[in-house]
Write a protein that holds these residues in place. Structure first.
Motif, PDB file in Angstrom:
ATOM      1  N   ILE A  68      -5.359  -1.694  12.338  1.00 64.55           N
ATOM      2  CA  ILE A  68      -6.724  -1.973  12.481  1.00 64.55           C
ATOM      3  C   ILE A  68      -7.410  -1.286  13.634  1.00 64.55           C
ATOM      4  O   ILE A  68      -7.417  -1.561  14.959  1.00 64.55           O
ATOM      5  N   ALA A  69      -8.370  -0.202  13.121  1.00 60.61           N
ATOM      6  CA  ALA A  69      -8.864   0.391  13.585  1.00 60.61           C
ATOM      7  C   ALA A  69     -10.139   0.141  13.279  1.00 60.61           C
ATOM      8  O   ALA A  69     -11.534   1.431  11.992  1.00 60.61           O
ATOM      9  N   TYR A  70     -10.915  -0.526  13.870  1.00 53.87           N
ATOM     10  CA  TYR A  70     -12.603  -1.077  13.682  1.00 53.87           C
ATOM     11  C   TYR A  70     -13.910  -0.717  13.787  1.00 53.87           C
ATOM     12  O   TYR A  70     -14.324  -0.616  12.572  1.00 53.87           O
ATOM     13  N   GLN A  71     -13.950   0.802  15.181  1.00 47.67           N
ATOM     14  CA  GLN A  71     -14.787   1.260  14.887  1.00 47.67           C
ATOM     15  C   GLN A  71     -15.115   2.301  14.089  1.00 47.67           C
ATOM     16  O   GLN A  71     -15.829   2.804  13.300  1.00 47.67           O
ATOM     17  N   SER A  72     -13.636   2.722  13.513  1.00 47.57           N
ATOM     18  CA  SER A  72     -13.776   3.956  12.427  1.00 47.57           C
ATOM     19  C   SER A  72     -13.797   3.256  11.488  1.00 47.57           C
ATOM     20  O   SER A  72     -13.458   3.934   9.992  1.00 47.57           O
ATOM     21  N   ARG A  73     -13.578   1.743  10.372  1.00 45.77           N
ATOM     22  CA  ARG A  73     -13.691   1.217   9.385  1.00 45.77           C
ATOM     23  C   ARG A  73     -12.597   1.954   8.497  1.00 45.77           C
ATOM     24  O   ARG A  73     -12.587   2.512   7.441  1.00 45.77           O
ATOM     25  N   LYS A  74     -11.138   2.207   9.712  1.00 47.14           N
ATOM     26  CA  LYS A  74      -9.722   1.620   9.046  1.00 47.14           C
ATOM     27  C   LYS A  74      -8.871   0.720   8.882  1.00 47.14           C
ATOM     28  O   LYS A  74      -8.840   0.362   9.726  1.00 47.14           O
ATOM     29  N   PHE A  75      -7.806   1.184   8.233  1.00 50.13           N
ATOM     30  CA  PHE A  75      -7.306   0.103   8.094  1.00 50.13           C
ATOM     31  C   PHE A  75      -5.920   0.946   7.418  1.00 50.13           C
ATOM     32  O   PHE A  75      -5.688   1.497   6.651  1.00 50.13           O
ATOM     33  N   ALA A  76      -4.757  -0.392   7.618  1.00 54.03           N
ATOM     34  CA  ALA A  76      -3.155   0.124   7.140  1.00 54.03           C
ATOM     35  C   ALA A  76      -2.245  -0.627   7.389  1.00 54.03           C
ATOM     36  O   ALA A  76      -2.509  -1.104   8.247  1.00 54.03           O
ATOM     37  N   ILE A  77      -1.916  -0.858   6.479  1.00 52.95           N
ATOM     38  CA  ILE A  77      -0.578  -2.220   6.434  1.00 52.95           C
ATOM     39  C   ILE A  77       0.718  -1.495   6.062  1.00 52.95           C
ATOM     40  O   ILE A  77       0.921  -0.598   4.526  1.00 52.95           O
TER      41      ILE A  77
END
Length: 146
Positions: A68-77
């Protein structure tokens, strides 16, 4: 920037508990890694984090990383080799959709807990819990200021 900027201490404990609960049903290992920013492709960054954290060092190569990259509003699983050799190509789609929807509505901790539960249940079909299984990776949230 502190992890508590994204998740309160109570929410962090809920997530750690969700990981422990999910891992009761599977020999798979689930790791949540949180960072403020990701300037590029979150999938590539997740692969780098997976390597950096040495998540490939599980007996059955069945670790999962929720990045989770919360400020960038990105995620991956992503999952390790042992998982990816067994599961269908769209295996992570339901967890990604659930997490994306929860994040869009500001339900970060709830979304993570729900996705962790879903991943644990999904993994249990391929990697059922084994009485001799041990917790190979910490359930604590991994965090970096980046």
């Amino acid at each position: 920037m502190a992890l508590t900027d994204f998740l309160s201490s109570t929410e962090q404990h809920r997530i750690v508990d969700a990981i422990a609960q999910a891992e009761r049903h599977t020999s798979g290992e689930i790791v949540v890694h949180i960072t403020p920013k990701c300037s590029g492709d979150p999938l590539k960054r997740a692969v780098n984090v997976f390597q950096k954290l040495r998540l490939y060092h599980t007996e059955r190569r069945n670790a999962v990383l929720i990045f989770i990259a919360y400020q960038s509003r990105k995620f991956a699983i992503i999952g390790d080799l042992g998982i990816n050799q067994l599961v269908p190509i769209n295996f992570w789609d339901q967890a990604k959709d659930l997490l994306g929807s929860a994040f869009a509505s500001g339900r970060h901790a709830d979304g993570l807990c729900e996705a962790i539960s879903l991943i644990g249940n999904s993994l249990s079909r391929y990697f059922p819990a084994d009485p001799s299984d041990r917790n190979e990776l910490s359930n604590e949230i991994s965090y970096e200021d980046a």
